[in-house]
Design an enzyme around this catalytic site. Sequence first.
Site, PDB file in Angstrom:
ATOM      1  N   GLU A 174      10.053  -8.131  -1.812  1.00  0.00           N
ATOM      2  CA  GLU A 174       8.892  -7.867  -2.676  1.00  0.00           C
ATOM      3  C   GLU A 174       8.702  -8.963  -3.729  1.00  0.00           C
ATOM      4  O   GLU A 174       9.177  -8.851  -4.852  1.00  0.00           O
ATOM      5  CB  GLU A 174       9.037  -6.506  -3.384  1.00  0.00           C
ATOM      6  CG  GLU A 174       7.813  -6.171  -4.226  1.00  0.00           C
ATOM      7  CD  GLU A 174       7.954  -4.886  -5.039  1.00  0.00           C
ATOM      8  OE1 GLU A 174       6.938  -4.441  -5.595  1.00  0.00           O
ATOM      9  OE2 GLU A 174       9.066  -4.339  -5.128  1.00  0.00           O
TER      10      GLU A 174
ATOM     11  N   LYS B 235       6.637  -6.462   0.915  1.00  0.00           N
ATOM     12  CA  LYS B 235       5.837  -5.667  -0.022  1.00  0.00           C
ATOM     13  C   LYS B 235       5.132  -6.643  -0.954  1.00  0.00           C
ATOM     14  O   LYS B 235       5.778  -7.358  -1.714  1.00  0.00           O
ATOM     15  CB  LYS B 235       6.717  -4.696  -0.801  1.00  0.00           C
ATOM     16  CG  LYS B 235       5.930  -3.812  -1.776  1.00  0.00           C
ATOM     17  CD  LYS B 235       6.762  -2.651  -2.307  1.00  0.00           C
ATOM     18  CE  LYS B 235       5.979  -1.868  -3.353  1.00  0.00           C
ATOM     19  NZ  LYS B 235       6.628  -0.618  -3.766  1.00  0.00           N
TER      20      LYS B 235
END
Length: 295
Positions: A176, A213
Amino acid sequence: MNNEQLNLMHSGKGFIAALDQSGGSTPKALSQYGVEENQYSNDEEMYTIVHEMRTRIIKSPSFDSQYILGAILFENTIDRKIDGQWTADYLWEKKHIVPFLKVDKGLAELSNGVQLMKPISNLNELLDHAVERNIFGTKMRSVIKEANPEGIREVVKQQFEVGLQIFNKGLIPIIEPEIDIYSADKEKSEAILKEEIQKQLHLLDNDVKVMLKLSIPTINNFYSDLMSDSHVVRVVALSGGYSREEANEKLSENNGLIASFSRALSEGLTANQSDADFNTQIGKSIKEIYEASIK
């Protein structure tokens, strides 16, 4: 690695619920839930209250595999129980929802326009514990504030290095590298980020799998070529400070991108709501995020 869970994450319809507020962000999450800091006197009490909030969300009838593929948990949560079962086991066995664990220890100071992850000192032990608790994958967050090529390269390199360590333990890492949605050069950062991610994916052995993400891109479908990479199980989006309505609207314009929302999921939930009102509110939120995720 659980192949049924892997297949579900790769091709299931739905989204990921992020229930992983950590020590630093828990007071804010609880305040939005209507529990102020004067209502608990130490971390243990705080984590107990936040576990009650998460339990209420997870046990809600709408928190169902028809809409939700996975849920990201905080380290403290995996050692707590729901109806006598470890939280991750309850998620999978009762709800058929795939459990993930947030493993990062927060962000380092801003440097080169980015915030790398702080060192994760106990990562090996934490990953072993995650495997014991039947966790499927992990999540770790860095932040990009400026389109600084050197900084973004460092972020992606660090994410993939740690990600490989996680994969080698039999877990699927969610990588992420969040781009601040208020960044003045967000679109430029996205172009650099995508290129750096592609470079790192290219270096992976054939069998290595990761999830990504990412902040919802400025140009719709900008990340679609990452979705088709053989190493990528799924690309999910964070809400990043947008309201739920705005996040859903932007998400629905990106084919194949699914939500992994935290604050946008719990928006409108409060501790003093009746169970009926609470379940109605979260049911509405879940259906709206689901609809945006399957477009």
